[in-house]
Design an enzyme around this catalytic site. Structure first.
Site, mmCIF file in Angstrom:
data_model
loop_
_atom_site.group_PDB
_atom_site.id
_atom_site.type_symbol
_atom_site.label_atom_id
_atom_site.label_comp_id
_atom_site.label_asym_id
_atom_site.label_seq_id
_atom_site.Cartn_x
_atom_site.Cartn_y
_atom_site.Cartn_z
ATOM 1 N NE ARG A 1 -3.702 2.013 2.772
ATOM 2 C CZ ARG A 1 -4.941 2.106 2.316
ATOM 3 N NH1 ARG A 1 -5.426 1.136 1.547
ATOM 4 N NH2 ARG A 1 -5.703 3.133 2.609
ATOM 5 C CG HIS B 1 -8.115 1.082 -3.608
ATOM 6 N ND1 HIS B 1 -7.545 -0.081 -3.120
ATOM 7 C CD2 HIS B 1 -8.726 1.668 -2.535
ATOM 8 C CE1 HIS B 1 -7.789 -0.182 -1.825
ATOM 9 N NE2 HIS B 1 -8.505 0.857 -1.453
ATOM 10 C CD GLN C 1 -13.324 -0.419 -1.313
ATOM 11 O OE1 GLN C 1 -12.643 -0.354 -0.293
ATOM 12 N NE2 GLN C 1 -14.561 -0.899 -1.315
ATOM 13 C CG ASP D 1 -12.866 7.862 -2.597
ATOM 14 O OD1 ASP D 1 -13.037 7.865 -1.359
ATOM 15 O OD2 ASP D 1 -11.803 7.473 -3.119
ATOM 16 C CB CYS E 1 -13.931 2.929 -1.053
ATOM 17 S SG CYS E 1 -13.115 4.539 -1.135
ATOM 18 N NE ARG F 1 -10.809 -3.858 0.261
ATOM 19 C CZ ARG F 1 -9.941 -2.900 0.597
ATOM 20 N NH1 ARG F 1 -10.383 -1.714 0.970
ATOM 21 N NH2 ARG F 1 -8.636 -3.121 0.534
#
Length: 300
Positions: free
Chosen positions: A101, A128, A131, A216, A256, A284
């Site tokens: 990450r 990403h 996600q 987001d 998310c 997730r």
């Protein structure tokens, strides 16, 4: 044997992506103990803070019989100048997979080039995919296959938006992106998406008839100094009940998380009946268990 990595959704074929979505739901329903990753170890290098990504990968490895080792920059020699390539060479001789990450997408690409084991993109500035894998699982569970559907992305053309562009191509849906001028996704990614992507600056038009609306935060991690500028630029791009009313009657809302109520989404929408954000967050765990099983066992 060729090492499989998961740096973007395009590292999977459309058939593999659908398989993982189905498999994630199967693992979610599984009640009896299942430990295909017994004695397997996942290395996790996180340059950015995390709640969902870290907990889901660590919990997922434990539930599948394995273990995870978490390393922040302070916990490794990377923070003291060891070349990324050297860390990749060494770590991949000690663990069975690695999650990165990181700030720059180039970091995960370079790491994967020198790794002997599968590398998973836990988030970069460009993509990403983990996600969006969970998002697609959530949609499939609530509404069935997303092929042929209309999805509206309202807000910043960020890493999540760019992974949605790849998902649109892989799963054959139409993505309508509404963002302020200057905050569009990368032009090359829009071109690659072709007819699967429609770009505009009008949230109402993007939401009209949509089967799924996604947003987001306006300022992602590392962009905090731009908060005031972005707040001004994104006025009119809040997903409100009025925006949701433009969508199809059975439309879902996703985010998310973490969410800023009153900025990119109203509290009424986030907590409302069309919101599936808590299922999305839980998934997730299940989507990443399916991904770990796929990458860390020999069947692929």
């Amino acid at each position: 044997m060729t090492v499989r990595h998961f740096l973007t959704l395009k590292d999977l074929s459309p058939e593999e992506l659908r398989f993982l979505i189905r498999r994630a739901s199967e693992l979610k329903r599984l009640k009896e103990p299942y430990a295909p990753l017994k004695h397997k170890v996942l290395g996790m290098i996180f340059e950015k803070a995390s709640t969902r990504t870290r907990v889901s990968f660590e919990a997922g490895m434990v539930q599948l019989g394995g273990a995870a080792i978490f390393l922040s920059p302070r916990d490794s020699q990377l923070d003291r100048g060891e070349p990324l390539e050297d860390t990749a060479r060494v770590l991949s001789r000690m663990v069975d997979g690695v999650v990165l990450r990181t700030h720059r997408h180039d970091t995960v690409v370079r790491f994967a080039a020198y790794s002997r084991v599968p590398v998973i993109n836990g988030l970069t500035d460009r993509f990403h995919p983990c996600q969006v894998l969970a998002d697609m699982q959530t949609y499939f569970e609530h509404r069935g296959d997303i092929a042929g559907r209309k999805v509206a992305w309202i807000g910043d053309g960020n890493n999540m938006c760019q992974s949605y562009l790849e998902a649109a191509q892989q799963l054959d849906f139409e993505l309508h992106i509404a963002c302020p001028p200057g905050y569009e996704p990368e032009a090359e990614l829009i071109r690659e998406a072709g007819a699967h992507a429609v770009l505009s600056h009008d949230p109402i038009s993007a939401a009209r008839g949509a089967d799924l609306i996604v947003t987001d935060v306006w300022a992602s991690m590392g962009q905090e100094q731009e908060q005031a500028q972005r707040t001004a630029a994104f006025q009119g791009f809040t997903v409100t009940s009025e925006v949701m009313a433009q969508a199809a009657p059975e439309a879902l809302f996703m985010h998310c998380l973490p969410a800023h109520r009153g900025e990119e989404v109203s509290a009424e929408v986030l907590e409302g009946p069309q919101s599936v954000v808590w299922d999305e967050a839980e998934n997730r765990l299940h989507a990443q268990k399916a991904l770990l099983e796929f990458l860390l066992t020999a069947h692929n």
